[in-house]
Write a protein that holds these residues in place. Sequence first.
Motif, PDB file in Angstrom:
ATOM      1  N   CYS A   1       0.832  -1.204   0.000  1.00  0.00           N
ATOM      2  CA  CYS A   1       0.000   0.000   0.000  1.00  0.00           C
ATOM      3  C   CYS A   1       0.871   1.260   0.000  1.00  0.00           C
ATOM      4  CB  CYS A   1      -0.875   0.033   1.249  1.00  0.00           C
ATOM      5  SG  CYS A   1      -2.074  -1.288   1.333  1.00  0.00           S
ATOM      6  N   ASP A   2       0.298   2.351  -0.479  1.00  0.00           N
ATOM      7  CA  ASP A   2       1.047   3.602  -0.420  1.00  0.00           C
ATOM      8  C   ASP A   2       1.063   4.120   1.023  1.00  0.00           C
ATOM      9  OD1 ASP A   2      -1.292   5.034   0.138  1.00  0.00           O
ATOM     10  OD2 ASP A   2      -1.601   5.616  -1.937  1.00  0.00           O
ATOM     11  N   GLU A   3       1.852   5.158   1.249  1.00  0.00           N
ATOM     12  CA  GLU A   3       2.112   5.604   2.618  1.00  0.00           C
ATOM     13  C   GLU A   3       0.853   6.086   3.335  1.00  0.00           C
ATOM     14  OE1 GLU A   3       4.816   5.168   4.402  1.00  0.00           O
ATOM     15  OE2 GLU A   3       5.616   4.099   2.671  1.00  0.00           O
ATOM     16  N   GLN A   4      -0.094   6.675   2.591  1.00  0.00           N
ATOM     17  CA  GLN A   4      -1.333   7.116   3.229  1.00  0.00           C
ATOM     18  C   GLN A   4      -2.102   5.938   3.822  1.00  0.00           C
ATOM     19  OE1 GLN A   4      -3.158   9.544  -0.011  1.00  0.00           O
ATOM     20  NE2 GLN A   4      -3.499  11.020   1.627  1.00  0.00           N
ATOM     21  N   LEU A   5      -2.171   4.861   3.063  1.00  0.00           N
ATOM     22  CA  LEU A   5      -2.873   3.682   3.561  1.00  0.00           C
ATOM     23  C   LEU A   5      -2.108   3.024   4.698  1.00  0.00           C
ATOM     24  CD1 LEU A   5      -4.286   1.940   0.363  1.00  0.00           C
ATOM     25  CD2 LEU A   5      -5.579   2.978   2.216  1.00  0.00           C
ATOM     26  N   ILE A   6      -0.780   2.965   4.570  1.00  0.00           N
ATOM     27  CA  ILE A   6       0.024   2.360   5.634  1.00  0.00           C
ATOM     28  C   ILE A   6      -0.182   3.107   6.951  1.00  0.00           C
ATOM     29  CG2 ILE A   6       2.398   1.994   6.438  1.00  0.00           C
ATOM     30  CD1 ILE A   6       3.135   1.289   3.565  1.00  0.00           C
ATOM     31  N   SER A   7      -0.283   4.422   6.876  1.00  0.00           N
ATOM     32  CA  SER A   7      -0.492   5.194   8.106  1.00  0.00           C
ATOM     33  C   SER A   7      -1.861   4.923   8.713  1.00  0.00           C
ATOM     34  CB  SER A   7      -0.333   6.692   7.816  1.00  0.00           C
ATOM     35  OG  SER A   7      -1.361   7.158   6.955  1.00  0.00           O
ATOM     36  N   ALA A   8      -2.832   4.511   7.884  1.00  0.00           N
ATOM     37  CA  ALA A   8      -4.166   4.193   8.390  1.00  0.00           C
ATOM     38  C   ALA A   8      -4.253   2.766   8.927  1.00  0.00           C
ATOM     39  CB  ALA A   8      -5.200   4.402   7.289  1.00  0.00           C
ATOM     40  N   LEU A   9      -3.389   1.878   8.427  1.00  0.00           N
ATOM     41  CA  LEU A   9      -3.407   0.483   8.864  1.00  0.00           C
ATOM     42  C   LEU A   9      -2.879   0.345  10.288  1.00  0.00           C
ATOM     43  CD1 LEU A   9      -1.943  -1.526   5.824  1.00  0.00           C
ATOM     44  CD2 LEU A   9      -4.190  -1.898   6.855  1.00  0.00           C
ATOM     45  N   PRO A  10      -3.415  -0.603  11.066  1.00  0.00           N
ATOM     46  CA  PRO A  10      -2.795  -0.890  12.368  1.00  0.00           C
ATOM     47  C   PRO A  10      -1.402  -1.469  12.147  1.00  0.00           C
ATOM     48  CG  PRO A  10      -4.464  -2.540  11.835  1.00  0.00           C
ATOM     49  CD  PRO A  10      -4.578  -1.473  10.798  1.00  0.00           C
ATOM     50  N   PRO A  11      -0.468  -1.217  13.047  1.00  0.00           N
ATOM     51  CA  PRO A  11       0.901  -1.721  12.871  1.00  0.00           C
ATOM     52  C   PRO A  11       0.964  -3.223  12.629  1.00  0.00           C
ATOM     53  CG  PRO A  11       0.795  -0.210  14.734  1.00  0.00           C
ATOM     54  CD  PRO A  11      -0.612  -0.433  14.287  1.00  0.00           C
ATOM     55  N   GLU A  12       0.056  -3.975  13.241  1.00  0.00           N
ATOM     56  CA  GLU A  12       0.062  -5.431  13.083  1.00  0.00           C
ATOM     57  C   GLU A  12      -0.180  -5.857  11.633  1.00  0.00           C
ATOM     58  OE1 GLU A  12      -1.757  -4.561  17.196  1.00  0.00           O
ATOM     59  OE2 GLU A  12      -1.802  -3.701  15.175  1.00  0.00           O
ATOM     60  N   SER A  13      -0.783  -4.978  10.830  1.00  0.00           N
ATOM     61  CA  SER A  13      -1.133  -5.329   9.451  1.00  0.00           C
ATOM     62  C   SER A  13      -0.100  -4.866   8.431  1.00  0.00           C
ATOM     63  CB  SER A  13      -2.502  -4.730   9.088  1.00  0.00           C
ATOM     64  OG  SER A  13      -3.534  -5.347   9.816  1.00  0.00           O
ATOM     65  N   HIS A  14       0.992  -4.263   8.871  1.00  0.00           N
ATOM     66  CA  HIS A  14       1.978  -3.730   7.924  1.00  0.00           C
ATOM     67  C   HIS A  14       2.729  -4.825   7.184  1.00  0.00           C
ATOM     68  CE1 HIS A  14       2.321   0.536   9.918  1.00  0.00           C
ATOM     69  NE2 HIS A  14       1.100   0.221   9.525  1.00  0.00           N
ATOM     70  N   THR A  15       2.870  -5.981   7.805  1.00  0.00           N
ATOM     71  CA  THR A  15       3.585  -7.094   7.168  1.00  0.00           C
ATOM     72  C   THR A  15       2.585  -8.116   6.654  1.00  0.00           C
ATOM     73  OG1 THR A  15       5.518  -6.817   8.593  1.00  0.00           O
ATOM     74  CG2 THR A  15       5.256  -8.949   7.504  1.00  0.00           C
ATOM     75  N   ALA A  16       2.654  -8.395   5.348  1.00  0.00           N
ATOM     76  CA  ALA A  16       1.767  -9.380   4.735  1.00  0.00           C
ATOM     77  C   ALA A  16       2.398 -10.766   4.821  1.00  0.00           C
ATOM     78  CB  ALA A  16       1.506  -9.018   3.278  1.00  0.00           C
ATOM     79  N   ARG A  17       1.546 -11.778   4.899  1.00  0.00           N
ATOM     80  CA  ARG A  17       1.999 -13.165   4.983  1.00  0.00           C
ATOM     81  C   ARG A  17       1.256 -13.997   3.956  1.00  0.00           C
ATOM     82  NH1 ARG A  17       1.917 -17.431   9.070  1.00  0.00           N
ATOM     83  NH2 ARG A  17      -0.225 -16.796   9.526  1.00  0.00           N
TER      84      ARG A  17
END
Length: 360
Positions: A88-104
Motif C-alpha cells: 500500500c502507499d504511505e497514506q494507507l500504511i499510516s491508516a493500517l494498524p501496525p500489526e497489518s503492515h507485514t503481509a503473509r
Amino acid sequence: MVTVNIGMLHYVIDHIYGAFMHRTKISPPFFSRGWGGSKLELLERMIKDLFPEVEGQNWPPSLIQPIWRTVWETRSACLREGVFRTTCDEQLISALPPESHTARVAFLAPKHVPPQKMACVVHLAGTGDHSFDRRLHLGGPLLKENIATMVLESPFYGRRRPMLQHGAKLLCVSDLLLLGRTTIDETRSLLHWLDSEAGFGKMGVCGLSMGGVHAAMVGSLHPTPVATLPFLSPHSAVVAFCEGILRYGTAWEALREDLAVQKPAMTLEDVRERMRNVLSLTDVTRFPIPKNPNAVIFVAATDDGYIPKHSVLELQKAWPGSEVRWVTGGHVSSFLLHNDEFRRAIIDGLNRLEWKEPPF
C-alpha cells in the motif's frame, strides 16, 4: 415438495448459524467503535481512485520480494510461507494498524514442473478465515492438475489482527474498506510477482464470500486476462451488512451515536442510509469488465441465507460472458460441502485462458 423442504433447511441453518454468531453477546458486534472518522474519509477518496481513467494507469504495482521459508516438502510438492511489507502507499500504511503492515502468504506448488507450464491461483479470505488451512485444503487437490495455490492472509486477520479486535469483528467501518483496499493492492502485487518473477503461464484469483468480492475486484482491475472465481459472493458489501444476516451483528446504535456528535437528530434509518452510501463503494458492478469475462465463473448457492440470488445475477448481468453455476445448499452448508464444485470452477476458468507466450 421434498426439494423445497431441503432448500428451506439450508436457509434455516444459515439463520441459526448467523443468530449464534452475530446475535449472541459472545463477542462485540461489527463496528462497535463507530465509523472511523478521518480514516473513513480517506478510504472513500482512495477507493474512488481505483478506477483508472487511462488504460494501464496504476500498473505495474510495487514489486514484492517475499522472504520465504519451507514448511514441508515431499517428492512432488512443496509448501512455503513468505512475508513481505504491504504494498500500500504511505497514506494507507499510516491508516493500517501496525500489526497489518507485514503481509503473509502460503505458497503450495508442485515440484519438477516449469512455472510456464503451471497455473497459480491466489485464494483470498472470507469473513472470519484467519488461517491458511482451509484455503490450502481447497487448493491441495489441484496440484495434480499442475495448479499452484497462493494464500494471502488478510489485514485485520490472523497475525495481522489488531490487538483490540475480537475475532473477525472489525472495530470501525473504515476498517472494512481498508481491509478491502489493502487486499486488492497486495493481491495485484502477488499476481505481478507470479507473472514477472516466477513466470507462471496462467493465473487466477478466487475467494469465498467476502474473499469472492475482493477476487472479483482484482480480476476486474487486472490489465491482462486472469481467471476470476468468486464463490458464494454478493455483488456488494451492502448486501451483507444492510440486507443479509450480518446486519444483526452490526453495532447500529454505536454508529448512530458516532454520527450524532455532528448531527444530533440522526435516526437509525439515517444511519442505515449512510452505511448503504459508504458500502456502495464496494459495488463490483461499478468496476470495469474483466479482460476475459469468459474466464469469470461465479459459484452460488440455491438457498443462501446470506447472499440472495439477485445479487449474484446483478454482477453476471454487468459482466456479459461470465458464468454462474448453482450448487444446492445454503451459505454455510455450501462452504463446507461443495469444495469439488469450487475446484472444478477453478480448473475450468483457467482452461479458458491462453497460455502466456514464453520469453525468447
